[in-house]
Design a protein around this motif. Structure first.
Motif, PDB file in Angstrom:
ATOM      1  N   GLU A 270       3.750  -6.786   4.733  1.00 51.31           N
ATOM      2  CA  GLU A 270       4.747  -6.035   5.509  1.00 51.31           C
ATOM      3  C   GLU A 270       4.399  -5.978   6.990  1.00 51.31           C
ATOM      4  OE1 GLU A 270       4.741  -2.399   3.357  1.00 51.31           O
ATOM      5  OE2 GLU A 270       6.291  -3.058   1.957  1.00 51.31           O
TER       6      GLU A 270
ATOM      7  N   ASP B 142     -11.513   6.171  11.187  1.00 49.26           N
ATOM      8  CA  ASP B 142     -11.157   5.358  10.025  1.00 49.26           C
ATOM      9  C   ASP B 142      -9.876   5.876   9.367  1.00 49.26           C
ATOM     10  OD1 ASP B 142     -13.323   3.757  10.433  1.00 49.26           O
ATOM     11  OD2 ASP B 142     -14.572   4.647   8.874  1.00 49.26           O
TER      12      ASP B 142
ATOM     13  N   SER C  81      -5.497 -12.283   0.815  1.00 48.35           N
ATOM     14  CA  SER C  81      -5.436 -10.838   0.988  1.00 48.35           C
ATOM     15  C   SER C  81      -4.936 -10.487   2.379  1.00 48.35           C
ATOM     16  CB  SER C  81      -6.826 -10.225   0.785  1.00 48.35           C
ATOM     17  OG  SER C  81      -7.346 -10.618  -0.444  1.00 48.35           O
TER      18      SER C  81
ATOM     19  N   ARG D  47       8.524  -0.226   8.328  1.00 47.53           N
ATOM     20  CA  ARG D  47       8.943  -1.599   8.027  1.00 47.53           C
ATOM     21  C   ARG D  47       9.848  -1.654   6.812  1.00 47.53           C
ATOM     22  NH1 ARG D  47       5.468  -4.656  11.077  1.00 47.53           N
ATOM     23  NH2 ARG D  47       6.142  -3.766  13.031  1.00 47.53           N
ATOM     24  N   ASN D  48       9.785  -0.609   6.017  1.00 47.93           N
ATOM     25  CA  ASN D  48      10.534  -0.589   4.772  1.00 47.93           C
ATOM     26  C   ASN D  48      11.547   0.535   4.793  1.00 47.93           C
ATOM     27  OD1 ASN D  48      10.623  -2.198   2.554  1.00 47.93           O
ATOM     28  ND2 ASN D  48       8.521  -1.740   1.941  1.00 47.93           N
TER      29      ASN D  48
ATOM     30  N   ASP E 261      -1.133  -2.486  -2.805  1.00 43.28           N
ATOM     31  CA  ASP E 261      -2.367  -2.823  -2.099  1.00 43.28           C
ATOM     32  C   ASP E 261      -3.338  -3.564  -3.018  1.00 43.28           C
ATOM     33  OD1 ASP E 261      -2.131  -2.141   0.535  1.00 43.28           O
ATOM     34  OD2 ASP E 261      -3.928  -0.886   0.530  1.00 43.28           O
TER      35      ASP E 261
ATOM     36  N   ASN F 166      -1.753  -7.166  -3.512  1.00 46.00           N
ATOM     37  CA  ASN F 166      -1.816  -8.130  -2.413  1.00 46.00           C
ATOM     38  C   ASN F 166      -3.213  -8.246  -1.799  1.00 46.00           C
ATOM     39  OD1 ASN F 166      -2.027  -6.037  -0.527  1.00 46.00           O
ATOM     40  ND2 ASN F 166       0.189  -5.913  -0.269  1.00 46.00           N
ATOM     41  N   GLY F 167      -4.195  -7.685  -2.481  1.00 48.23           N
ATOM     42  CA  GLY F 167      -5.575  -7.908  -2.079  1.00 48.23           C
ATOM     43  C   GLY F 167      -6.094  -6.978  -0.987  1.00 48.23           C
ATOM     44  N   MET F 168      -5.206  -6.139  -0.431  1.00 48.41           N
ATOM     45  CA  MET F 168      -5.645  -5.277   0.663  1.00 48.41           C
ATOM     46  C   MET F 168      -6.655  -4.231   0.187  1.00 48.41           C
ATOM     47  SD  MET F 168      -4.486  -6.335   3.474  1.00 48.41           S
ATOM     48  CE  MET F 168      -4.748  -5.009   4.644  1.00 48.41           C
TER      49      MET F 168
ATOM     50  N   LYS G  61      -2.143   4.960  10.464  1.00 44.97           N
ATOM     51  CA  LYS G  61      -1.237   4.101  11.243  1.00 44.97           C
ATOM     52  C   LYS G  61      -0.673   2.969  10.391  1.00 44.97           C
ATOM     53  CE  LYS G  61      -3.657   2.944  14.831  1.00 44.97           C
ATOM     54  NZ  LYS G  61      -4.063   2.330  16.092  1.00 44.97           N
ATOM     55  N   ARG G  62      -1.536   2.340   9.604  1.00 45.05           N
ATOM     56  CA  ARG G  62      -1.054   1.215   8.806  1.00 45.05           C
ATOM     57  C   ARG G  62       0.033   1.666   7.835  1.00 45.05           C
ATOM     58  NH1 ARG G  62      -2.155  -2.118   3.890  1.00 45.05           N
ATOM     59  NH2 ARG G  62      -3.903  -0.877   3.162  1.00 45.05           N
TER      60      ARG G  62
ATOM     61  N   VAL H 132     -10.111  -3.868   2.109  1.00 42.11           N
ATOM     62  CA  VAL H 132     -10.550  -2.642   2.762  1.00 42.11           C
ATOM     63  C   VAL H 132     -11.925  -2.221   2.246  1.00 42.11           C
ATOM     64  CG1 VAL H 132     -10.054  -0.168   2.831  1.00 42.11           C
ATOM     65  CG2 VAL H 132      -8.261  -1.806   3.415  1.00 42.11           C
TER      66      VAL H 132
ATOM     67  N   VAL I 270      -6.846   4.873  11.468  1.00 38.96           N
ATOM     68  CA  VAL I 270      -6.481   3.460  11.321  1.00 38.96           C
ATOM     69  C   VAL I 270      -5.586   3.281  10.095  1.00 38.96           C
ATOM     70  CG1 VAL I 270      -7.406   1.176  10.748  1.00 38.96           C
ATOM     71  CG2 VAL I 270      -8.563   2.607  12.445  1.00 38.96           C
ATOM     72  N   ASN I 271      -5.958   3.943   9.017  1.00 38.67           N
ATOM     73  CA  ASN I 271      -5.180   3.794   7.782  1.00 38.67           C
ATOM     74  C   ASN I 271      -3.878   4.575   7.845  1.00 38.67           C
ATOM     75  OD1 ASN I 271      -6.843   2.174   5.691  1.00 38.67           O
ATOM     76  ND2 ASN I 271      -8.318   3.440   6.797  1.00 38.67           N
TER      77      ASN I 271
ATOM     78  N   LEU J   2       3.246   2.444   9.593  1.00 32.74           N
ATOM     79  CA  LEU J   2       3.884   1.198  10.026  1.00 32.74           C
ATOM     80  C   LEU J   2       4.608   0.553   8.841  1.00 32.74           C
ATOM     81  CD1 LEU J   2       4.044  -0.410  12.611  1.00 32.74           C
ATOM     82  CD2 LEU J   2       1.970  -1.631  11.952  1.00 32.74           C
ATOM     83  N   LYS J   3       3.928   0.548   7.690  1.00 30.99           N
ATOM     84  CA  LYS J   3       4.539  -0.028   6.492  1.00 30.99           C
ATOM     85  C   LYS J   3       5.801   0.738   6.092  1.00 30.99           C
ATOM     86  CE  LYS J   3       1.654  -1.105   3.023  1.00 30.99           C
ATOM     87  NZ  LYS J   3       1.763  -2.535   2.708  1.00 30.99           N
TER      88      LYS J   3
END
Lengths: 291, 349
Positions: B117, A23, B113, A37-38, A104, A107-109, A29-30, A113, A26-27, A33-34
């Motif tokens: 990005e 777990d 949601s 991306r920025n 987060d 934007n609802g993440m 990595k996210r 999660v 996974v986070n 990646l973000k």
């Protein structure tokens, strides 16, 4: 198209390898990646410290170098300054941790999660690990740049790794702080402003840019309780391979480690204290108890 | 348009359903007994709800803003703990077995949601990993879901570039990665244009056809009418009516006479008084609408013209009228005494 029921039969009962580490990964990595991306954020959080490094060494190098040389003969200002810039990088990058959390939430993440079966602790461990990883890379870049500009890491590669480790220890309390502010304000601008507001007083009212003896008395007093002093002095001790801890004098090991150990001890204590506050706030924010 | 080329709900054997079935002998996807939720400030959001939603049903939860829809769905999705009553989701207790509940449901929040990005494919992939979809099944799952919501051609574009409808579709796809036997949709089409709304409806129908139980909250009566097998109407935290859309419409009784009037609210009030005292309608329900009044009565067709004459005698100008079968709007009007108009600028919070 293939209908969902026609291929394999994996479902919730076939959850594979979602361990705590899985777990967290996974986070991790996210968030990496973000970050990639920025690139703008990555670059900007490095640019300011680099500007400091270049401007300070070029503009103040001659003047400040004299003050440095009185206390540390044979050390040029570049060498003196690089550990401070490493700490500045850690500080600047840590601010973005809270900003990421606010994003987060917005934007609802965050909620998304929470509805997954992932361990909530692992979610935040993964996010923080990604930030720490980024801070380590950025400090490494600053160290490399410093060497190019004429700084000398007396302790070599081992010392560089040590400085990165001190930078990470230093960053954690500020990561915790910015996350706490993020949860309380739930607002991106407030988080950035309140964390940025602290950045310069913390840096300047410390041993970061000049030896404490060269600074007014009230600054010396503040510097004694300023975490930046402990981080910078510990990193600087590793940089110049001697005990340059200015605010706590110990003789536990004799030599360089006497400058590193007290700083590390103070930072660990601070990390634990602020970490506990952030964890408490986070678990309250993610708890399902009605508020 | 992708179509289903194999068997219907009858022979599905998705693991999620098996897991749920194993956990409980009851075939109820949702089983709620006396659910109460009172916020810390004393606001009673949900006040004693009982409901049972059997597996495979498309269930609609209908109500105006602030009625308690979102609070209820958040309790079902384990985001809020009930302050009273018992909630079993797929046979698991929502409070004590929340992790099992989370594994066995999909949840689409009211606010879109997604991670803007990340690309569409990466968003779905993250959800796959979060829900523990086995590594070797992930690529296929991502492709399949991108197909399902028609985003395959923008799979590698970042979600921040998407329109509102595309984001909603992506959000819906991420809620389905683990093939949950039960999916919660909290006002999934609020704020979308009719075309995007129709498209989402089609996906929801498709996954329901595949056997997935769907619990949908909405303030669009048309949406509930189009999609749902059964409905419950919630008002001020209590369920005030439930049944299939046609049952509810039948309950309204008779037919509906809409009368458009000149003279605004004052004329509407006077006309409503006249209609209420109009003996020929029996116990009609009369409501004021934006354009005039709406009368629901068994004898609306026979005696409609008599009412129009009575209105003329009272010097109220009738600009139009229409006699029709009741819609869910009328059901809502009859139950709550107010119109439910989601397009009225009142977008739910």
């Amino acid at each position: 198209m293939s209908a969902p029921e026609t291929d394999d039969r994996s479902g919730p009962s076939a959850r594979s390898g979602n361990t705590f580490v899985g777990d967290a990964w996974v986070n991790f990595k996210r968030w990496n990646l973000k970050a990639v991306r920025n690139p703008f954020v990555l670059v900007v959080s490095l640019v300011q410290p680099i500007i400091f490094l270049v401007l300070f060494t070029e503009v103040f190098g001659n003047v400040a170098g004299g003050a440095v040389n009185q206390g540390l003969p044979g050390i040029n200002y570049e060498t003196y300054l690089v550990p401070a810039i490493a700490i500045q990088v850690a500080l600047a990058a840590a601010i973005t941790s809270g900003v990421g959390l606010v994003n987060d939430i917005e934007n609802g993440m965050f909620e998304k999660v929470l509805v997954t079966p992932m361990s909530r602790t692992a979610v935040f461990v993964g996010k923080t690990a990604a930030e720490v990883f980024r801070i380590a890379v950025q400090i490494a870049i600053i160290l490399g740049l410093g060497v190019l500009l004429g700084a000398d890491i007396v302790t070599g590669v081992a010392g560089a790794v040590g400085i990165i480790a001190v930078g990470i220890l230093f960053s954690l309390w500020f990561v915790a702080f910015s996350n706490a502010v993020a949860i309380i304000t739930r607002d991106q601008e407030s988080t950035i402003i309140s964390a940025n507001l602290l950045q310069f007083p913390l840096l300047f009212l410390s041993s970061a840019f000049l030896p404490l003896e060269a600074l007014p008395g009230w600054i010396q007093t503040f510097a004694r309780v300023n975490p930046v002093t402990y981080g910078v002095d510990a990193a600087r001790s590793l940089m110049v391979d001697r005990d340059v801890m200015t605010v706590i004098d110990v003789a536990w090991f004799g030599g360089t480690l006497d400058g590193v150990a007290p700083g590390v001890a103070v930072l660990v204590g601070l990390d634990l204290a602020l970490g506990a506050v952030a964890v408490a706030l986070l678990s309250r924010a993610s708890s399902s108890d009605v508020k | 348009m992708p179509t289903r080329d194999t068997a219907g709900p009858g022979d599905r054997s998705r693991d999620g359903n098996d897991a749920a079935a194993a956990a409980s002998a009851s075939a109820a996807a949702i089983d709620v007994d006396g659910l109460e939720l009172t916020y810390a400030d004393g606001t009673v959001a949900v006040d004693g709800i009982d409901m049972t939603v059997p597996e495979g049903e498309f269930f609609g939860f209908l109500g105006p803003n602030g009625a308690g829809k979102t609070t209820t769905i958040k309790v079902f999705a384990t985001l809020l703990s009930p302050t009273g009553g018992a909630v079993r989701i797929n046979g698991f207790d929502a409070r004590s077995d929340s992790r099992k509940v989370r594994e066995s449901i999909g949840y689409m929040a009211q606010e879109t949601s997604i991670d803007p990005e990340l690309t569409a494919a990466e968003n779905i992939e993250f959800a796959c990993e979060a829900y523990g979809v086995p590594r070797d099944a992930r690529t296929d799952r991502v492709d399949e879901l991108l197909d399902l919501v028609d985003l395959a051609d923008v799979a590698d574009k970042r979600a921040e570039e998407f329109s509102g409808g595309m984001k909603k579709r992506l959000d819906a796809a991420t809620a389905l990665v683990h093939r949950p036997p039960l999916v919660f949709l909290d006002e999934p089409t609020t704020g979308l244009d009719p075309k995007a709304r129709n498209r989402l409806w089609e996906y929801f129908r498709r996954i329901n056809d595949l056997g997935t139980t769907i619990f949908l909250t909405t303030q669009y009566l048309e949406e509930a009418d189009q999609l749902c097998d059964r409905l419950a109407v919630i008002l001020d935290g209590e369920i005030v009516a439930d049944g299939s859309p046609s049952e509810l419409k039948r309950e309204v009784g008779g037919e509906v006479l809409d009368v458009e009037l000149e003279g605004g609210q004052a004329a509407g009030e006077r006309a409503a008084d006249i209609a209420r005292e109009f003996d020929a309608f029996g116990d009609a329900s009369v409501a004021e609408t934006e354009a005039g009044i709406s009368v629901t009565a068994e004898t609306a067709r026979e005696h409609g013209t008599d009412l129009l004459v009575a209105l003329r005698d009272a010097e109220i100008t009738v600009t139009g009228f229409n006699i029709r079968a009741p819609t869910l709007d009328d059901v809502f009007l009859a139950i709550t005494g107010e119109e439910l108009d989601a397009d009225d600028g009142e977008v739910a919070r």
